[in-house]
Scaffold this motif. Sequence first.
Motif, mmCIF file in Angstrom:
data_model
loop_
_atom_site.group_PDB
_atom_site.id
_atom_site.type_symbol
_atom_site.label_atom_id
_atom_site.label_comp_id
_atom_site.label_asym_id
_atom_site.label_seq_id
_atom_site.Cartn_x
_atom_site.Cartn_y
_atom_site.Cartn_z
ATOM 1 N N GLY A 244 -103.279 -44.725 73.617
ATOM 2 C CA GLY A 244 -104.255 -45.793 73.775
ATOM 3 C C GLY A 244 -104.542 -46.171 75.228
ATOM 4 N N TYR A 245 -104.225 -45.301 76.205
ATOM 5 C CA TYR A 245 -104.470 -45.597 77.628
ATOM 6 C C TYR A 245 -105.967 -45.662 77.867
ATOM 7 N N LYS A 246 -106.453 -46.730 78.495
ATOM 8 C CA LYS A 246 -107.883 -46.914 78.688
ATOM 9 C C LYS A 246 -108.276 -46.970 80.172
ATOM 10 N N GLY A 247 -107.336 -46.733 81.081
ATOM 11 C CA GLY A 247 -107.631 -46.794 82.515
ATOM 12 C C GLY A 247 -108.332 -45.536 82.995
ATOM 13 N N THR A 248 -108.634 -45.527 84.286
ATOM 14 C CA THR A 248 -109.305 -44.373 84.903
ATOM 15 C C THR A 248 -108.318 -43.351 85.403
ATOM 16 N N GLY A 249 -107.043 -43.664 85.391
ATOM 17 C CA GLY A 249 -106.036 -42.734 85.896
ATOM 18 C C GLY A 249 -106.108 -42.678 87.413
ATOM 19 N N TYR A 250 -106.193 -41.470 87.944
ATOM 20 C CA TYR A 250 -106.188 -41.275 89.389
ATOM 21 C C TYR A 250 -107.596 -41.069 89.938
ATOM 22 N N ALA B 89 -108.876 -33.311 87.697
ATOM 23 C CA ALA B 89 -107.883 -32.247 87.474
ATOM 24 C C ALA B 89 -106.472 -32.825 87.588
ATOM 25 N N THR B 90 -106.262 -33.769 88.487
ATOM 26 C CA THR B 90 -104.956 -34.423 88.616
ATOM 27 C C THR B 90 -104.634 -35.191 87.340
ATOM 28 N N ASN B 91 -105.617 -35.889 86.780
ATOM 29 C CA ASN B 91 -105.405 -36.608 85.513
ATOM 30 C C ASN B 91 -104.996 -35.640 84.408
ATOM 31 N N GLU B 92 -105.697 -34.521 84.267
ATOM 32 C CA GLU B 92 -105.381 -33.548 83.227
ATOM 33 C C GLU B 92 -103.992 -32.955 83.415
ATOM 34 N N TYR B 93 -103.626 -32.669 84.665
ATOM 35 C CA TYR B 93 -102.302 -32.106 84.939
ATOM 36 C C TYR B 93 -101.215 -33.104 84.554
ATOM 37 N N LEU B 94 -101.390 -34.382 84.921
ATOM 38 C CA LEU B 94 -100.381 -35.394 84.611
ATOM 39 C C LEU B 94 -100.270 -35.627 83.109
ATOM 40 N N THR C 61 -108.996 -33.260 98.779
ATOM 41 C CA THR C 61 -108.448 -33.859 97.561
ATOM 42 C C THR C 61 -109.112 -35.174 97.190
ATOM 43 N N VAL C 62 -109.986 -35.667 98.032
ATOM 44 C CA VAL C 62 -110.657 -36.920 97.719
ATOM 45 C C VAL C 62 -112.060 -36.601 97.204
ATOM 46 N N ASN C 63 -112.147 -36.098 95.973
ATOM 47 C CA ASN C 63 -113.417 -35.929 95.279
ATOM 48 C C ASN C 63 -113.159 -36.072 93.787
ATOM 49 N N LYS C 64 -114.212 -36.298 93.061
ATOM 50 C CA LYS C 64 -114.083 -36.631 91.641
ATOM 51 C C LYS C 64 -113.455 -35.490 90.827
ATOM 52 N N GLU C 65 -113.803 -34.235 91.132
ATOM 53 C CA GLU C 65 -113.278 -33.094 90.384
ATOM 54 C C GLU C 65 -111.764 -32.958 90.569
ATOM 55 N N TRP C 66 -111.302 -33.113 91.796
ATOM 56 C CA TRP C 66 -109.878 -32.985 92.084
ATOM 57 C C TRP C 66 -109.096 -34.086 91.358
ATOM 58 N N GLU C 67 -109.618 -35.298 91.392
ATOM 59 C CA GLU C 67 -108.945 -36.408 90.736
ATOM 60 C C GLU C 67 -108.909 -36.219 89.221
ATOM 61 N N ASN D 5 -96.942 -34.949 80.584
ATOM 62 C CA ASN D 5 -96.474 -36.163 79.907
ATOM 63 C C ASN D 5 -95.900 -37.169 80.918
ATOM 64 N N SER D 6 -96.656 -37.396 81.987
ATOM 65 C CA SER D 6 -96.226 -38.283 83.069
ATOM 66 C C SER D 6 -96.419 -39.737 82.666
ATOM 67 N N ASN D 7 -95.407 -40.545 82.849
ATOM 68 C CA ASN D 7 -95.422 -41.976 82.560
ATOM 69 C C ASN D 7 -95.877 -42.249 81.128
ATOM 70 N N PRO D 8 -95.089 -41.822 80.151
ATOM 71 C CA PRO D 8 -95.516 -41.917 78.760
ATOM 72 C C PRO D 8 -95.461 -43.325 78.169
ATOM 73 N N ILE D 9 -94.859 -44.280 78.823
ATOM 74 C CA ILE D 9 -94.728 -45.616 78.240
ATOM 75 C C ILE D 9 -95.955 -46.468 78.512
ATOM 76 N N SER D 10 -96.364 -46.556 79.770
ATOM 77 C CA SER D 10 -97.501 -47.430 80.071
ATOM 78 C C SER D 10 -98.561 -46.735 80.905
ATOM 79 N N GLY D 11 -98.344 -45.488 81.271
ATOM 80 C CA GLY D 11 -99.261 -44.815 82.176
ATOM 81 C C GLY D 11 -100.263 -43.924 81.493
ATOM 82 N N ILE D 12 -100.698 -42.907 82.209
ATOM 83 C CA ILE D 12 -101.793 -42.041 81.798
ATOM 84 C C ILE D 12 -101.487 -41.241 80.522
ATOM 85 N N SER D 13 -100.236 -40.977 80.231
ATOM 86 C CA SER D 13 -99.867 -40.212 79.040
ATOM 87 C C SER D 13 -99.530 -41.087 77.847
ATOM 88 N N SER D 14 -99.668 -42.372 77.959
ATOM 89 C CA SER D 14 -99.328 -43.267 76.851
ATOM 90 C C SER D 14 -100.448 -43.296 75.811
#
Length: 156
Positions: free
Chosen positions: A146-152, A126-131, A118-124, A135-144
């Motif tokens: 204008g989110y500009k972070g790298t996610g997981y 895929a985790t971002n897309e799944y989250l 689970t520690v490789n770029k493809e898995w991470e 609609n995980s963490n829609p206020i300030s997280g990955i689903s918000s």
Amino acid sequence: MFRVALRTQQQATRAVGRRNASTVAVQNLEGRWKTLSTAEQNTIAKQLEEAQKGDWKALTADEKKASYYIAFGPHGPREPLTGPGHTQKVIAGTLAVLAVSGGLFALIRTGGKETPITVNKEWEAATNEYLKSQNSNPISGISSEGYKGTGYIVSK
């Protein structure tokens, strides 16, 4: 009346005789305590205990010192454990424990796998897309919006 006076005088003579014997026995007791047998130590302790039941002002300075030494002195279980070479033994023991724990750590590390799957770029990614789809963490997280972070994604 004469018998009572004689008996009192005999008891006083015995007490003075015991007092002189105990005074001799307690002189420099701190220096002699370890060389005395257990029976002698017990006898002196009992004599001092009996002497302490009376008036403390009547005790000699040697008897007071001996009583204090027997009660609180560094002998028996209160004897200090330090001696010649004690510091070196503590340091050597500490270093030995550190060496054993370091060796055990290295052994466990060599027996383990490199990295989990689970520690490789493809898995991470895929985790971002799944989250995002969940609609995980829609206020300030990955689903918000204008989110500009790298996610997981943390792999390089």
